[in-house]
Enzyme design. Structure first.
Site, mmCIF file in Angstrom:
data_model
loop_
_atom_site.group_PDB
_atom_site.id
_atom_site.type_symbol
_atom_site.label_atom_id
_atom_site.label_comp_id
_atom_site.label_asym_id
_atom_site.label_seq_id
_atom_site.Cartn_x
_atom_site.Cartn_y
_atom_site.Cartn_z
ATOM 1 N N GLY A 1 0.807 -1.215 0.000
ATOM 2 C CA GLY A 1 0.000 0.000 0.000
ATOM 3 C C GLY A 1 0.841 1.266 0.000
ATOM 4 O O GLY A 1 0.479 2.271 -0.628
ATOM 5 N N THR A 2 1.964 1.226 0.690
ATOM 6 C CA THR A 2 2.804 2.422 0.788
ATOM 7 C C THR A 2 3.309 2.827 -0.598
ATOM 8 O O THR A 2 3.168 3.988 -1.010
ATOM 9 C CB THR A 2 3.995 2.154 1.742
ATOM 10 N N GLN B 1 -7.702 -0.595 3.036
ATOM 11 C CA GLN B 1 -8.528 -1.248 4.064
ATOM 12 C C GLN B 1 -9.890 -1.722 3.536
ATOM 13 O O GLN B 1 -10.638 -2.370 4.267
ATOM 14 C CB GLN B 1 -8.742 -0.313 5.268
ATOM 15 N N THR C 1 12.313 -7.628 -11.020
ATOM 16 C CA THR C 1 11.928 -9.020 -11.286
ATOM 17 C C THR C 1 10.698 -9.391 -10.460
ATOM 18 O O THR C 1 10.668 -9.171 -9.245
ATOM 19 C CB THR C 1 13.095 -9.972 -10.942
ATOM 20 N N CYS D 1 0.843 0.818 11.653
ATOM 21 C CA CYS D 1 1.763 1.391 10.668
ATOM 22 C C CYS D 1 2.151 2.805 11.062
ATOM 23 O O CYS D 1 3.120 3.346 10.572
ATOM 24 C CB CYS D 1 1.114 1.438 9.292
HETATM 25 C C1 LIG Z 1 -5.128 2.718 4.879
HETATM 26 C C2 LIG Z 1 -3.727 2.199 4.686
HETATM 27 N N1 LIG Z 1 -3.006 2.637 3.653
HETATM 28 C C3 LIG Z 1 -1.753 2.198 3.428
HETATM 29 C C4 LIG Z 1 -1.149 1.297 4.273
HETATM 30 C C5 LIG Z 1 0.237 0.824 3.983
HETATM 31 O O1 LIG Z 1 0.181 -0.446 3.388
HETATM 32 P P1 LIG Z 1 1.466 -1.416 3.360
HETATM 33 O O2 LIG Z 1 1.700 -1.843 4.765
HETATM 34 O O3 LIG Z 1 1.073 -2.542 2.465
HETATM 35 O O4 LIG Z 1 2.582 -0.621 2.796
HETATM 36 C C6 LIG Z 1 -1.857 0.830 5.395
HETATM 37 C C7 LIG Z 1 -1.215 -0.064 6.386
HETATM 38 O O5 LIG Z 1 -1.565 -0.018 7.549
HETATM 39 C C8 LIG Z 1 -3.182 1.282 5.594
HETATM 40 O O6 LIG Z 1 -3.913 0.843 6.611
#
Ligand SMILES: Cc1ncc(COP(=O)(O)O)c(C=O)c1O
Length: 384
Positions: free
Chosen positions: A70-71, A180, A238, A326
């Site tokens: 997600g990041t 989420q 990759t 996070c």
């Molecule tokens: C709403 C939301 N966005 C982004 C992220 C980040 O995702 P990732 O841990 O896969 O990088 C999170 C992780 O808690 C999240 O809850």
């Protein structure tokens, strides 16, 4: 056995996805770009798995890239502002966003001369659409919207928001953090007037360090990562075929069981809420139950410290969180709680209980009994 109630932070790998991961690791470890048979076989598995992930959001595979989670998806989506010409240098965002959105915006402000403006939010965690629209001007290049907030679980009406923005100016890019909601709520990217949407695998019992990004117009996409030209030059590196295969399996299971899991989780959520209300006085539920994902309960208990409660509960192998894991690297109150305006005597007693496919309704009584017991002890300690 642990009672793990921190599934919004991360989840246990699904057993079928784990078995599949190992099977693919053992047999299909070749590079999918290789021209030999082993490479071609790995490529077939890769393509089949991407389709499964795409099916979950009704996307075509050319509109989807695999990311590290997600990041990266959020960074890459927001990065698209750099492809806009002229004076389109303003991002509209909100305090309801995850740090992977907010801190990337801060980075662009400091290093790329992008201007960041925050639109308003309401006390229940919804977006103040009127305020958002009023802040759109000739400089606005991109708007970020959080589909489901990771701390309180508020589900925004993406379609209504995106349509309103595009009606004012259809050249504005819209990036949605879908992390989420992915695999838990029905998402059809074709029905949403958006440009990019990020997803993560480890929130839905898939392998960690993996996710996806929906891209409406891949022909106009500005990559964040350059290299060997994999994924149609949109995101090089990759491909991790075994993890992607496992992710694909997880998406397939999520799609198959989405409705069943949703209804089951709603029941579990209600049981927890009812028991908490019955057994603990001076407790508030944050957000707005009607528009909140059943996978998240966020509550504040008066005159306790959530950190102390969390450590008491872990003695009984119960795991909840005091907010988004996070973002727990950030000391102080999360920006989401700022927007909710929780009063001072409650805010430090805020916990998040979040459910996954292994959560059980039968655990609710034991968990609430323990929370209730420890709340009394903590209040005694604090008040004495
Ligand atoms: C709403 C939301 N966005 C982004 C992220 C980040 O995702 P990732 O841990 O896969 O990088 C999170 C992780 O808690 C999240 O809850």
């Amino acid at each position: 056995m642990a009672i793990y109630l921190d599934n919004a932070a991360t989840t246990a790998l699904d057993k079928e996805s784990k078995d599949y991961l190992i099977e693919i690791y053992n047999e299909y470890y070749a590079n999918p770009s290789a021209l030999h048979k082993m490479g071609l076989d790995a490529e077939k598995i890769y393509k089949k798995s991407i389709l499964k992930a795409c099916n979950l959001i009704k996307a075509k595979s050319h509109n989807f890239i695999i990311t590290s989670g997600g990041t990266e998806g959020n960074n890459t989506g927001i990065w698209q502002i750099k492809k806009l010409k002229g004076n389109k240098k303003k991002i509209l965002t909100s305090k309801l966003e995850h740090p992977s959105v907010l801190n990337y915006c801060n980075f662009l402000k400091d290093k790329e001369k992008i201007y960041i403006e925050y639109y308003g939010t309401n006390d229940d965690g919804s977006i103040d659409l009127e305020d958002l629209l009023s802040k759109i001007d000739k400089y606005t290049g991109l708007v970020t919207i959080p589909y489901v907030n990771s701390e309180i679980g508020f589900v925004q009406d993406i379609r209504k928001i995106s349509e309103s923005i595009k009606r004012l100016n259809d050249s504005i890019l819209i990036h949605v953090d879908g992390v989420q909601g992915f695999g838990k709520l029905n998402i059809d990217v074709n029905e949403l007037d958006i440009d990019t949407m990020s997803f993560s695998s480890h929130k839905i019992h898939g392998p960690k360090g993996l996710g996806g990004l929906y891209i409406k117009e891949p022909g106009k996409f500005l990559p964040l990562i350059y290299g060997g030209g994999q994924q149609n030059n949109l995101r090089s590196g990759t491909e991790d075929v075994p993890s992607i295969a496992s992710f694909g399996k997880t998406c397939e299971l999520a799609q198959r069981d989405m409705e069943k899991n949703y209804l089951r989780t709603k029941k579990i959520n209600k049981r927890y809420r009812d028991l908490l209300k019955e057994n603990i006085h001076d407790i508030i539920f944050n957000g707005n139950e009607r528009n909140t994902s059943p996978y998240i309960i966020n509550l504040s208990i008066k005159d306790i410290k959530s950190e102390v409660l969390i450590h008491f509960l872990e003695m009984d192998h119960i795991y909840v969180s005091s907010g988004s894991a996070c973002s727990s690297n950030y000391k102080g109150i999360s920006t989401t709680y700022d927007t909710l305006k929780i009063s001072n005597d409650y805010v430090e007693g805020t916990i998040r209980i979040s459910f996954g496919r292994y959560s059980k309704e039968e655990d609710a009584e034991f968990v609430v009994e323990k929370i209730s017991k420890y709340v009394k002890e903590i209040r005694k300690m604090i008040r004495s």
